[in-house]
Every structure is written in C-alpha cells, then in structure tokens.
Design an enzyme around this catalytic site. Structure first.
Site, PDB file in Angstrom:
ATOM      1  N   PRO A 203       0.802  -1.224   0.000  1.00 47.14           N
ATOM      2  CA  PRO A 203       0.000   0.000   0.000  1.00 47.14           C
ATOM      3  C   PRO A 203       0.837   1.277   0.000  1.00 47.14           C
ATOM      4  O   PRO A 203       0.860   2.026   0.972  1.00 47.14           O
ATOM      5  CB  PRO A 203      -0.814  -0.121   1.280  1.00 47.14           C
ATOM      6  CG  PRO A 203       0.040  -0.934   2.194  1.00 47.14           C
ATOM      7  CD  PRO A 203       0.838  -1.861   1.319  1.00 47.14           C
ATOM      8  N   CYS A 204       1.491   1.538  -1.108  1.00 39.50           N
ATOM      9  CA  CYS A 204       2.320   2.737  -1.167  1.00 39.50           C
ATOM     10  C   CYS A 204       1.469   4.004  -1.124  1.00 39.50           C
ATOM     11  O   CYS A 204       1.985   5.083  -0.884  1.00 39.50           O
ATOM     12  CB  CYS A 204       3.214   2.707  -2.409  1.00 39.50           C
ATOM     13  SG  CYS A 204       2.321   2.484  -3.930  1.00 39.50           S
TER      14      CYS A 204
END
Length: 196
Positions: free
Chosen positions: A156-157
């Site tokens: 989940p950048c």
DNA sequence: AAGCTGGCCTACT
DNA sequence: CAGTAGGCCAGCT
C-alpha cells in the site's frame, strides 16, 4: 548468450488476468512457473489504456481467466476492504538477484516495500518515517522506491505521505491516492492527512 | 563512472 | 496557510 539483452531476448511469458469493476479495468500479471504475482496494474478507465500499458511492459503475455479471483481481491483493496494477500504471493526477486530479472529493482526498494506492506489500513506513514525505520536518511529514495512499486494496492504505497502530511504523489495520480485513503477511513482535509 | 533525477524535507518568505 | 530554494541520498544512465 554473452550478448546484451535486447528487448525481446528474454521472452519470459507472463499470464495476465483482467477484470472490470464499474467502469475501471484492473489487471494482474502472474508468472506461470512460480505462480507468483509479478505485477499489479492500477485501474484504467478504458480497456485499451490498460492493454497498452500491459503490452508496453511485457512483450510476451497471454490472457487468462485463471487469476480473476486474484484481481477481485485487488479490487477489494481498491474499494477500501481488507487486504487478504500475503507477501509470499508476490515475486519479490530483484533485478540483480543472480541472473534473474525480477520485478523489484534493488535491495533498497525491497526493504522499503517490506516495511510499507505492514502499514495497516486506515493509517499512514511518511516517506521519512519509512526511511528512518531502514536506518537511512534517504527519504527521496523511498519516494523513488514507491514510484517503482510493482505491486500497488497490495503493497500500500498510497499510505505513504509527505512529512507535512501533504498527500505527496502517486502513480495513479494524487486524486486516486486521496480516494483510496478516504475509503480506508483516513481523515483528509484538502491536500492534507489528519493524523490522531 | 560522473552526473542526473526524483511519489522528499526543512526553513524560510 | 501556500510556495519555494537548497539540501539530501540511492539508483540509474
């Protein structure tokens, strides 16, 4: 064999599954040998756009429905639901690990990706904080690592923001980053995240 | 192999 | 607040 890699000299085939949710098209790339995910594509508003992106990255691919379920799970994350993936479903080999040419660029990126994977839904971390947990001051490099993340959503950048809590940038556009965080319950005011 | 380039940071208007 | 100059540092050509 000693010759330099021209673009097609290593025709590693890859399996692609594509699914649609509302008017968005999502795709995943899976290696037929390892059955691991090699690439996740952020949604595109048109099938053509997605196809273009895929063929730009992979010269040899084959469409299949086999991994539709995987895509469905990615869509769930996009919608703000729980991430069901484990790190070992991803091909985390680096470009320079042996003679393999893996999806991850280098060890620095790999380390950053591991850390970001652990950021829980509904929370954010800053680029600086990620760098610091690697005992590094290379915040910018963390940004670059996120920019190269082959597995957006699953890693989940979008949960990594600037130190002043400004959203920062995102491969799918800041707009998408904002929407993703909102759907996960993160409070946002204008261009900024509100952290408790 | 010496620059160049960022999904950045801080300190200042 | 918003905008930005200058600083950073790892990867990439």
């Amino acid at each position: 064999m000693g010759k330099k890699n021209i673009i097609n000299s290593n025709p590693k085939k890859i399996m692609i599954s594509i699914c649609r949710a509302d008017d968005l098209f999502f795709a995943v790339g899976v290696s037929p040998e390892t059955e691991k995910i090699v690439r996740i594509f952020l949604p595109q508003s048109g099938r053509e756009l997605l196809d273009e992106q895929i063929s730009h990255e992979f010269t040899h691919f084959e469409l299949t429905e086999k991994y539709n379920e995987v895509v469905r799970n990615i869509i769930k994350i996009y919608q703000g639901q729980k991430n069901e993936f484990e790190m070992d479903m991803l091909d985390l080999s680096t470009k320079k690990s042996g003679k393999q040419t893996g999806p991850v660029s280098n060890d620095f990126d790999l380390k950053a990706l591991h850390l970001v994977f652990k950021i829980p839904r509904g929370e954010v971390k800053t680029y600086k904080e990620v760098a610091e947990s690697m005992e590094s001051r290379a915040w910018r490099a963390v940004g670059s690592a996120m920019a190269r993340n082959p597995f957006p959503l699953v890693i989940p950048c979008h949960r990594v923001v600037r130190s002043d809590l400004n959203l920062g940038n995102y491969g799918g556009g800041v707009e998408m980053k904002r929407e993703l965080l909102k759907k996960e319950g993160v409070k946002i005011k204008g261009q900024r995240v509100i952290r408790p």
